[in-house]
Every structure is written in C-alpha cells, then in structure tokens.
Design a protein around this motif. Structure first.
Motif, PDB file in Angstrom:
ATOM      1  N   ALA A  38       0.830  -1.212   0.000  1.00  0.00           N
ATOM      2  CA  ALA A  38       0.000   0.000   0.000  1.00  0.00           C
ATOM      3  C   ALA A  38       0.861   1.257   0.000  1.00  0.00           C
ATOM      4  N   PHE A  39       1.976   1.216   0.712  1.00  0.00           N
ATOM      5  CA  PHE A  39       2.832   2.394   0.796  1.00  0.00           C
ATOM      6  C   PHE A  39       3.658   2.583  -0.470  1.00  0.00           C
ATOM      7  N   LEU A  60      -4.612 -17.980  -5.555  1.00  0.00           N
ATOM      8  CA  LEU A  60      -5.464 -16.883  -6.009  1.00  0.00           C
ATOM      9  C   LEU A  60      -5.917 -16.017  -4.834  1.00  0.00           C
ATOM     10  N   SER A  61      -6.145 -16.615  -3.681  1.00  0.00           N
ATOM     11  CA  SER A  61      -6.566 -15.833  -2.511  1.00  0.00           C
ATOM     12  C   SER A  61      -5.481 -14.843  -2.106  1.00  0.00           C
ATOM     13  N   VAL A  99      -4.107  -7.465  -4.286  1.00  0.00           N
ATOM     14  CA  VAL A  99      -4.833  -6.468  -5.084  1.00  0.00           C
ATOM     15  C   VAL A  99      -5.625  -5.532  -4.171  1.00  0.00           C
ATOM     16  N   CYS A 100      -6.277  -6.096  -3.178  1.00  0.00           N
ATOM     17  CA  CYS A 100      -7.037  -5.267  -2.231  1.00  0.00           C
ATOM     18  C   CYS A 100      -6.106  -4.322  -1.469  1.00  0.00           C
ATOM     19  N   GLY A 113      -5.213  -1.543  -3.655  1.00  0.00           N
ATOM     20  CA  GLY A 113      -6.339  -0.619  -3.725  1.00  0.00           C
ATOM     21  C   GLY A 113      -6.376   0.312  -2.536  1.00  0.00           C
ATOM     22  N   GLN A 114      -6.078  -0.213  -1.341  1.00  0.00           N
ATOM     23  CA  GLN A 114      -6.015   0.642  -0.158  1.00  0.00           C
ATOM     24  C   GLN A 114      -4.966   1.739  -0.320  1.00  0.00           C
ATOM     25  N   GLY A 115      -3.800   1.358  -0.825  1.00  0.00           N
ATOM     26  CA  GLY A 115      -2.725   2.330  -0.981  1.00  0.00           C
ATOM     27  C   GLY A 115      -3.040   3.407  -1.998  1.00  0.00           C
ATOM     28  N   LEU A 116      -3.589   3.000  -3.137  1.00  0.00           N
ATOM     29  CA  LEU A 116      -3.973   3.983  -4.155  1.00  0.00           C
ATOM     30  C   LEU A 116      -5.024   4.948  -3.602  1.00  0.00           C
TER      31      LEU A 116
END
Length: 447
Positions: free
Chosen positions: A87-88, A137-138, A144-145, A148-151
């Motif tokens: 995320a960072f 895949l998990s 990916v999640c 998304g938090q970082g973006l």
C-alpha cells in the motif's frame, strides 16, 4: 472550480454571517476557522488509519493462518508484512492519479472515488476465501485489495491539513499541526478494540473462520460516515474559496520536482524517526509477542489500547511544546529521545510481561509526541503553488521510506540477529531525521 454557492454547514454559517455582510473583501471573509477545519481533518484521518490498522493487526493475528498456512508461523507473518508494504509503495501513484482526477472533475469527485475505493478494498478482504479454498489466487486477491487501499489513501488527499496549518494563528501552529495527526491513535484505538473484543469472546476456530472479518466490514461503514463528514466541509463555498485563495490546488508535478524536489526528499527524511517508530509500536510488537512471548494475546491487545490512549493524550502536549520551542526543535528533541528509547528496546522486549508492557506504553507516548509534529514541519519551505501537491507527496514518501517496511524489516532482522537489530533500525531513522532537519534549516535560512 464552480462558483455556485453551496449552503454552508450551520456551525460555519452562524459564525460567518456578520463577516460576510460587513467585510466582504476582508481577509476574515476569505478564511475558514481553524477549529472547523480540524474537525474534518480528524474525522478523515481516523477513518483512513482505521482501515490500515485493521489490516496491520490482521497481518499478525489472522493472515498467516488464513492465507499462508503452508509456511511456518514466522514466515507466514513475514509474507503478510510484505503485502502490508504494498500500500505504501503505490501510495505516491494514488496521489498523482488523484491530482489528475481533481484537475478534471473537482475535489469532491476525487474524494468520493478515493474513499469508496478505500472502503471497498478493505471490505473486500473480509469476503476473500482463504488459501485452503482458493489457493494462491486468494493471496493474489489480498495483494490487489492492499494495493487498492494504498492507491485510495494517496488519492484521498484533500488539502485540509495544509489549510489548517496556513489558517492557524502563528503562535499556535504546533497545536493545530497536532490535530491533523490525532486521527492515527484514534484509528488504532478503534481497530485494536474491535480485534481485542472478538479475540476475547470467540474461540480460535470461530475467530479465524469468520470473527476476524467483522472489523473489515465495519471499515466500510466508517468510511461512508467519514466521506459525508468531509464532503460537508470541502464542497462548501467558504472552503472552496479559501483553498483556492491559498493556492491549495494540484500543480504540475514535473515542475515541482525540478524546482523544489529537494524539499520532498528532506521532508520525507525529517519525519523518518517518527514514522519508523509508528509501526514499531503498533504492528511489530504483536507479531513478536505471538512468536516469542508467553504473554496472553488478549491482554497484550488491551495494553496497546491503553498505549493508543496515551499517544492521543501526548499529542496535545507536543503541540504545546512546539509552540514554545518551535516545531523543528521539537522534532529534533523527540528524535534524540527515540534514539535513547531504542537502546533499551531489546531489554524491554526480552523483559517478560512487565518489560513488554513498558515498551508499548513508553513507545506510544514517544510516538504521540513525535508523530504529532512529524507532518508539515518542513513543508512551509514549499512555494505556495507547490504546497498542496508537495505536502501530499512528502507524506507519501515519508510513509514509504520510514514505515512501509518497518514491521517486515524489524521482525526479519530481529528473528535472525536478535533485538539489537531493532535498535539499529530505530537509530538509523533518528540520525536521518536530525540530518534532514539540519538541511531544512539551512535551506530555510538561505531563503
């Protein structure tokens, strides 16, 4: 930017009616009360930090068993901490994307998209099946999640902390700078309290199956409340006018880096000691306790909750100190104190329950004092038109350099070489902070 007048919140309207009618061209008319800005800043930051701390705590308590069961306990936590850093890494990209959205569609649209992405990314983690169901895949979807938090975190920059600093009375800027940071201990307090309650009231099987997911669901609800609270501020005519008057709008990033990129670098390193300590007392200790201590996890979470309260109480003290001796001196003094604390860190963490609790409580107090003044201490060096984007990117790079890999590096090195590695890690951050503050002062003196 639209010139359409939106109704101001009642609290704003009541205080400003006389100034609007009696002094339409005055500076009083053009400024928003710092106290009003502080409300939006604290609410917004608390919701963002809550999302991040929910992930950070789960990285130690949950993810090794749910997403990395094929690895040992240490390796599973290290894998989770590696994803934690994602995320960072992408946060500056989120900031630049958010600036582009704001230039094209406006500040409120950018904020809505960012907070929706943040809440959706967080709650999506709660819906993910574990490794036993979806295999690798998990893990990919969890990453990916996290991205998304970082973006979203980068794109959610609204300029309110900068506006707060500019509108604060000159003799109380340290106090108002502290308010912008108060969301951190509040977010951690809520996140840690939720996990502590669930950990205490569920058996291990229920907690790892479904109990851990509830804090992630709560994150979406909190983000919705925070979104409306912040939009209620930033879309009012008074705020739009004041943000525009202060030139708190996106600038050309290429020009920023060419002309004042050094201030971004210096600002990021000036906060290094504080940002490194941030995750060393919030995320890292839980992993160490789980791996190398007999202390009961629920009791340790309770100690961290007390620590968060102490950090929140220490932040106003940092504001009073900064207003008396200056923000740079305050940050330098705290870097020295963090360096002293780092020398005792191995002794405390190896000192049984009492030592570990003291590490948390003293560490949180130091974190509150230092983090209270960590943001914006050197961003005043930016020219007005660069301050909005410059402050956002400075914060992004401070998180990336100081905090992103702190849990991963601290745990990995300490497990391999002993807790002396934790001392070296924190000391290096303190040295960088002192050198950066000296460079900042030299640049400011040269004008």
């Amino acid at each position: 930017m639209s010139s359409t007048a939106h109704p101001a919140p009642p609290a704003l309207s009541a205080r400003r009616t006389s100034s609007i009618h009696h002094a339409p061209g005055s500076s009083q008319h053009e400024r928003v009360a710092p106290g009003d800005i502080a409300v939006g800043v604290v609410i917004g930051r608390a919701s963002e930090y809550f999302d991040f701390f929910v992930y950070g705590i789960a990285s130690a308590l949950v993810f090794p068993a749910v997403f990395f069961p094929f690895a040992g306990r240490l390796e599973g936590i290290l894998y989770a901490f590696a994803l934690f850093a994602f995320a960072f890494v992408v946060r500056p990209i989120g900031t630049l994307a958010g600036m582009a959205i704001q230039r094209r569609f406006g500040r409120s649209t950018k904020l809505t998209i960012a907070l929706f992405l943040l809440g959706t990314s967080t709650v999506s983690m709660a819906l993910l099946p574990g490794y036993s169901t979806w295999g690798e895949l998990s893990i990919v979807l969890l990453a990916v999640c996290r991205i998304g938090q970082g973006l979203a975190m980068g794109a959610s920059w609204d300029g309110l902390p900068s506006l707060l600093a500019l509108n604060a009375p000159k003799h109380r800027r340290g106090w108002y700078a502290m308010l912008a940071q108060l969301g951190a201990p509040l977010g951690f307090l809520i996140a840690c309290s939720l996990f502590a309650y669930l950990w205490k009231n569920l058996d291990a099987a229920d907690f790892l199956t479904w109990g851990w997911r509830y804090p992630f669901y709560a994150a979406f609800a909190i983000n919705v409340v925070a979104l409306f609270a912040r939009l209620r501020l930033v879309v009012t005519h008074e705020y739009e006018r004041d943000l525009h008057a202060r030139e708190l709008e996106p600038c050309n990033e290429g020009e920023l880096f060419r002309k004042q990129g050094r201030h971004i670098v210096i600002g990021a390193f000036a906060a290094l000691a504080s940002y490194a300590l941030f995750h060393i007392v919030t995320v890292f200790p839980l992993s160490w306790i789980l791996l190398y201590s007999d202390q009961v996890t629920g009791e340790f979470l309770a100690v961290q909750i007390v620590g968060a309260v102490l950090a929140a109480a220490a932040m106003p003290v940092s504001g009073l100190i900064a207003d008396r001796i200056g923000r740079r001196r305050t940050l330098a003094l705290l870097a020295v104190l963090i360096a002293v604390f780092s020398l005792f860190a191995p002794l405390l963490l190896d000192g049984g329950t009492l030592g570990q609790d003291l590490f948390i409580l003293v560490g949180f107090v130091l974190m509150g004092l230092s983090y209270g003044q960590a943001a914006g201490t050197v961003t005043a060096n930016f020219a007005s038109k660069f301050r909005y984007t410059g402050a956002a990117l400075t914060s992004d790079f401070a998180w990336l350099i100081g905090a992103a890999f702190a849990p991963l590096v601290a745990l990995g090195l300490s497990a391999r070489f002993g807790l002396i590695a934790l001392t070296v890690y924190l000391l290096s951050g303190c040295v960088c902070t002192l050198l950066a503050l000296r460079a900042s002062r030299s640049l400011a003196a040269r004008g």
